[in-house]
Design an enzyme around this catalytic site. Structure first.
Site, mmCIF file in Angstrom:
data_model
loop_
_atom_site.group_PDB
_atom_site.id
_atom_site.type_symbol
_atom_site.label_atom_id
_atom_site.label_comp_id
_atom_site.label_asym_id
_atom_site.label_seq_id
_atom_site.Cartn_x
_atom_site.Cartn_y
_atom_site.Cartn_z
ATOM 1 N N SER A 45 41.630 7.085 -7.534
ATOM 2 C CA SER A 45 41.068 7.615 -8.783
ATOM 3 C C SER A 45 40.106 6.947 -9.708
ATOM 4 O O SER A 45 39.145 6.571 -8.981
ATOM 5 C CB SER A 45 42.339 8.071 -9.576
ATOM 6 O OG SER A 45 42.129 9.025 -10.442
ATOM 7 N N ASP A 58 43.482 19.142 -5.466
ATOM 8 C CA ASP A 58 43.441 18.295 -6.562
ATOM 9 C C ASP A 58 42.907 19.126 -7.752
ATOM 10 O O ASP A 58 41.731 19.785 -7.815
ATOM 11 C CB ASP A 58 42.226 17.095 -6.123
ATOM 12 C CG ASP A 58 42.422 15.829 -7.071
ATOM 13 O OD1 ASP A 58 42.743 16.145 -8.398
ATOM 14 O OD2 ASP A 58 42.164 14.963 -6.720
ATOM 15 N N HIS A 112 46.126 15.752 -7.012
ATOM 16 C CA HIS A 112 45.443 14.522 -7.042
ATOM 17 C C HIS A 112 46.414 13.219 -6.581
ATOM 18 O O HIS A 112 45.972 12.007 -6.192
ATOM 19 C CB HIS A 112 45.328 14.087 -8.604
ATOM 20 C CG HIS A 112 44.526 13.139 -9.002
ATOM 21 N ND1 HIS A 112 43.328 12.889 -8.590
ATOM 22 C CD2 HIS A 112 44.758 11.953 -9.783
ATOM 23 C CE1 HIS A 112 42.745 11.890 -9.102
ATOM 24 N NE2 HIS A 112 43.400 11.352 -9.691
#
Length: 269
Positions: free
Chosen positions: A97, A221, A249
């Site tokens: 991320s 996601d 995610h």
């Protein structure tokens, strides 16, 4: 577990598993979490002979929490200092991320210094927000709303984030674990890092990456849409995209067995 000073009076927590491993994997977590999100990889990788180093970024987890220093440049500088201090060579750099965004900036800023492979997980890159010529991700106003929630009710913000983080069904106790990880950060660090997510643009960094790169991304996601991964694939030479059909995610957990086996496959190439 130990600490490394990256600036005067600012120390970063380092977790170092299997320090005699044959190859070193260096993990960078995402916003607003800490290194413990990789628990389900740390349980496995050392068994295959890998040394696993992970850090808590400044402001997060058990690292020091200064008021300043949450730009991608400064965060990547911290990574460089840790790599130099430990004398690491030919590492496999893994970012999740926002951690993937920091890894990209590190590769660009330091010309892939001592990195032999790059792995980007659910990357918040090349841009987390929509920009001219880049119609993907959140709007700046939506990130501002996240920041506003953090100012007013950070536990609720984390709860809302957790509700869209995983595509698979997770137990209430797992959700609590996830939320507690987020609460170990300083509130102001959470805010300032979110401002970096909104303001930073990595599109010009991608062409400077010159090592084999694995792009792991969930098609479901809801935080960093799959289009991010497609744009990374276009922008990074010698990259391979690994789509995960049923992951959101939280790619490191949604399809856990498939993720770990695919990760091992890329590591062994």
């Amino acid at each position: 577990m130990y600490y490394i000073e990256v600036e005067k009076n600012i120390k970063i927590l380092v977790e170092d598993l299997n320090p005699n491993g044959k190859d070193t994997i260096f993990f960078i977590h995402g916003w607003p979490l800490n290194h413990n999100i990789f628990e389900y990889q740390f349980n496995v990788l050392p068994k295959y002979g890998y040394r696993c180093i992970s850090i808590d970024l400044r402001g997060f987890g058990d690292s020091d929490k200064p008021w300043n220093g949450y730009s991608y440049d400064r965060l990547s500088d911290d990574v460089r200092i840790i790599i130099e201090t430990l004398g690491l060579k030919n590492i496999i750099l893994v970012g999740f991320s926002m951690g993937a965004a920091v890894a990209i900036r590190y590769m660009s800023r330091y010309y892939s210094y001592n990195v032999s492979k790059l792995i980007l997980l659910s990357a918040a890159a090349p841009s987390f927000v929509m920009r001219p010529g880049y119609p993907y991700g959140m709007t700046s106003d939506e990130v501002d709303d996240l920041i506003k929630q953090t100012y007013e009710n950070r536990p609720e913000m984390l709860s809302n984030l957790g509700s869209i983080f995983f595509a698979s069904s997770v137990t209430p106790s797992f959700v609590n674990w996830f939320q507690n990880i987020g609460l170990t950060a300083a509130g102001y660090a959470t805010i300032k890092a979110a401002e970096s997510l909104k303001n930073e643009d990595l599109r010009s960094d991608l062409g400077k990456i010159n090592v084999p790169t694995g792009i792991f991304h969930g098609r479901l996601d809801k935080i960093c849409p799959f289009e991010f991964a497609e744009q990374l694939k276009i922008g990074i030479k010698n990259s391979k995209l690994y789509p995960f059909e049923f992951s959101g995610h939280g790619i490191f957990h949604d399809e856990l067995k498939k993720f770990n086996s695919t990760l091992l496959e890329f590591l062994r190439k």
